[in-house]
Write a protein that holds these residues in place. Structure first.
Motif, short mmCIF file in Angstrom:
data_model
loop_
_atom_site.label_atom_id
_atom_site.label_comp_id
_atom_site.label_asym_id
_atom_site.label_seq_id
_atom_site.Cartn_x
_atom_site.Cartn_y
_atom_site.Cartn_z
N VAL A 115 0.84 -1.20 0.00
CA VAL A 115 0.00 0.00 0.00
C VAL A 115 0.87 1.25 0.00
N LEU A 116 0.50 2.23 -0.82
CA LEU A 116 1.15 3.54 -0.81
C LEU A 116 0.12 4.59 -0.42
N PHE A 117 0.46 5.38 0.59
CA PHE A 117 -0.37 6.52 0.98
C PHE A 117 0.29 7.77 0.42
N LEU A 118 -0.42 8.47 -0.45
CA LEU A 118 0.14 9.58 -1.22
C LEU A 118 -0.75 10.82 -1.09
N PRO A 119 -0.81 11.40 0.10
CA PRO A 119 -1.69 12.56 0.29
C PRO A 119 -1.06 13.85 -0.19
N ASP A 120 -1.88 14.86 -0.48
CA ASP A 120 -1.34 16.18 -0.75
C ASP A 120 -1.38 17.00 0.54
N VAL A 121 -0.86 18.22 0.46
CA VAL A 121 -0.74 19.04 1.67
C VAL A 121 -2.11 19.36 2.25
N GLU A 122 -3.08 19.63 1.39
CA GLU A 122 -4.43 19.98 1.87
C GLU A 122 -5.08 18.81 2.60
N GLU A 123 -4.77 17.58 2.19
CA GLU A 123 -5.34 16.41 2.84
C GLU A 123 -4.77 16.27 4.26
N MET A 124 -3.48 16.53 4.41
CA MET A 124 -2.83 16.39 5.72
C MET A 124 -3.07 17.61 6.62
N TYR A 125 -3.18 18.77 5.98
CA TYR A 125 -3.36 20.01 6.76
C TYR A 125 -4.55 20.80 6.23
N PRO A 126 -5.77 20.30 6.45
CA PRO A 126 -6.95 20.99 5.93
C PRO A 126 -7.18 22.36 6.56
N ASP A 127 -6.62 22.58 7.74
CA ASP A 127 -6.79 23.87 8.42
C ASP A 127 -5.59 24.80 8.23
N GLY A 128 -4.70 24.44 7.32
CA GLY A 128 -3.52 25.25 7.07
C GLY A 128 -2.27 24.64 7.65
N GLN A 129 -1.13 25.06 7.13
CA GLN A 129 0.16 24.49 7.53
C GLN A 129 0.65 25.13 8.82
N ILE A 130 0.06 24.71 9.91
CA ILE A 130 0.41 25.28 11.21
C ILE A 130 0.79 24.16 12.17
N LEU A 131 1.58 24.50 13.17
CA LEU A 131 1.87 23.55 14.24
C LEU A 131 0.71 23.62 15.22
N GLU A 132 -0.01 22.53 15.32
CA GLU A 132 -1.25 22.53 16.08
C GLU A 132 -1.04 22.45 17.58
N LYS A 133 0.14 21.96 17.99
CA LYS A 133 0.45 21.90 19.42
C LYS A 133 1.95 21.82 19.60
N GLN A 134 2.40 22.05 20.83
CA GLN A 134 3.81 21.98 21.16
C GLN A 134 4.10 20.62 21.79
N TYR A 135 5.11 19.93 21.26
CA TYR A 135 5.49 18.61 21.77
C TYR A 135 6.64 18.75 22.76
N ASP A 136 6.52 18.05 23.87
CA ASP A 136 7.59 18.04 24.88
C ASP A 136 8.63 17.01 24.48
N LEU A 137 9.58 17.43 23.67
CA LEU A 137 10.57 16.51 23.11
C LEU A 137 11.87 16.47 23.90
N GLY A 138 11.96 17.27 24.95
CA GLY A 138 13.14 17.24 25.80
C GLY A 138 14.35 17.93 25.17
N PHE A 139 15.51 17.77 25.81
CA PHE A 139 16.70 18.49 25.38
C PHE A 139 17.20 18.03 24.01
N VAL A 140 16.81 16.81 23.58
CA VAL A 140 17.28 16.30 22.28
C VAL A 140 16.84 17.22 21.15
N GLU A 141 15.74 17.92 21.35
CA GLU A 141 15.25 18.84 20.32
C GLU A 141 16.13 20.07 20.18
N THR A 142 16.96 20.36 21.18
CA THR A 142 17.70 21.62 21.21
C THR A 142 19.14 21.52 20.71
N ILE A 143 19.64 20.31 20.47
CA ILE A 143 21.04 20.13 20.12
C ILE A 143 21.19 19.70 18.66
N LEU A 144 22.41 19.77 18.14
CA LEU A 144 22.73 19.26 16.81
C LEU A 144 21.74 19.75 15.76
#
Length: 281
Positions: free
Chosen positions: A89-118
């Motif tokens: 199976v191949l899932f081949l969506p366009d941007v509108e299918e994945m982000y119908p409300d616009g290309q925004i970050l819908e929430k903030q993820y607590d990814l820890g310090f790994v997000e801040t390095i490298l």
């Protein structure tokens, strides 16, 4: 191979009575597929009844708009390659299918310090975009197993953290980096290299091997400076040459005996940014 472009269609198929209880393996990609991606497909096929691949160039993880614009798109060739390798199976969506409300970050993820390095330090917001699209895709596909390549080492750490935040039983499977004969890690971005750039791109891997072989012989700061100088002399613009704990990605100032470590390099060649890593022990 079945191709679905809408969320509703692929969810309906995967929920069908004939597939109930079937083990699903999932390989998320941004297209421009190569043998590294196929190694993930083959690993998924060995452990699951159904293998699903997605192709979606996720705009929210690009902090540089020109990088998004230049990202290689080879959809017809990708479909042919997946078909030839018996992907289900191949899932081949366009941007509108994945982000119908616009290309925004819908929430903030607590990814820890790994997000801040490298990669996180060099590409602010990148991993928030990665976490968002991976969560969306996992909610859509609902796989049992998720397959990712070791080349994106820090991204794997981020996704591992995301799976904990999601409180899911999805198993993350890391597959070894697939390399060209000169050691260059296979990457979609390699398609953007000119012939002269491609001829020297394997130097990044050579530097990683040098870091590995000099463990216990020189302080890492010396090896790091040697690698940076070698890369710069050949026309690269090094972003980072780093040593870190293989499990936590805690930065290390020097080699640590009997500790699992990973060497990581990011460098520009022209306007193409390449990354690679190598486990030392």
């Amino acid at each position: 191979m079945l191709i679905f472009k809408s969320i509703g269609q692929i969810q309906s198929y995967l929920k069908s009575a004939g597939l109930e209880g079937t083990k699903i393996g999932f390989v998320p990609t941004m297209g421009a597929l190569h043998e590294g991606h196929i190694s993930l497909i083959k690993a998924a096929q060995k452990e699951n009844k159904i293998t699903v691949c997605s192709i979606f160039v996720n705009p929210t993880q690009f902090n540089n708009p020109s990088d998004l614009e230049k990202y290689p798109r080879t959809t017809e060739k990708d479909i042919e390659l997946l078909h030839d390798n018996c992907c289900d199976v191949l899932f081949l969506p366009d941007v509108e299918e994945m982000y119908p409300d616009g290309q925004i970050l819908e929430k903030q993820y607590d990814l820890g310090f790994v997000e801040t390095i490298l990669e996180g330090a060099s590409r602010p917001g990148h991993f928030q975009g990665v976490a968002q699209v991976v969560e969306k895709l996992l909610d859509i596909i609902k796989p049992d197993n998720l397959y990712m390549g070791q080349k994106d080492y820090q991204q794997i750490a981020i996704v591992r953290r995301l799976l904990k935040l999601m409180n899911t039983n999805i198993q993350l499977k890391t597959i070894a980096t697939t390399r060209e004969p000169d050691g260059l890690a296979m990457s979609s971005r390699n398609k953007r290299l000119t012939e002269p750039q491609r001829n020297i791109a394997g130097l990044i891997y050579q530097c990683l091997v040098s870091i590995q072989t000099k463990e216990g012989l020189q302080h890492f700061s010396i090896v790091k400076k040697e690698c940076e100088d070698i890369l710069a002399k050949k026309g690269f613009k090094p972003d980072y040459v780093a040593l870190a704990d293989a499990e936590t990605l805690e930065p290390l100032e020097d080699y640590v005996k009997d500790r699992n470590t990973v060497a990581l390099i990011a460098a520009f060649i022209g306007d193409v940014r390449l990354i690679d890593n190598l486990l030392l022990n």
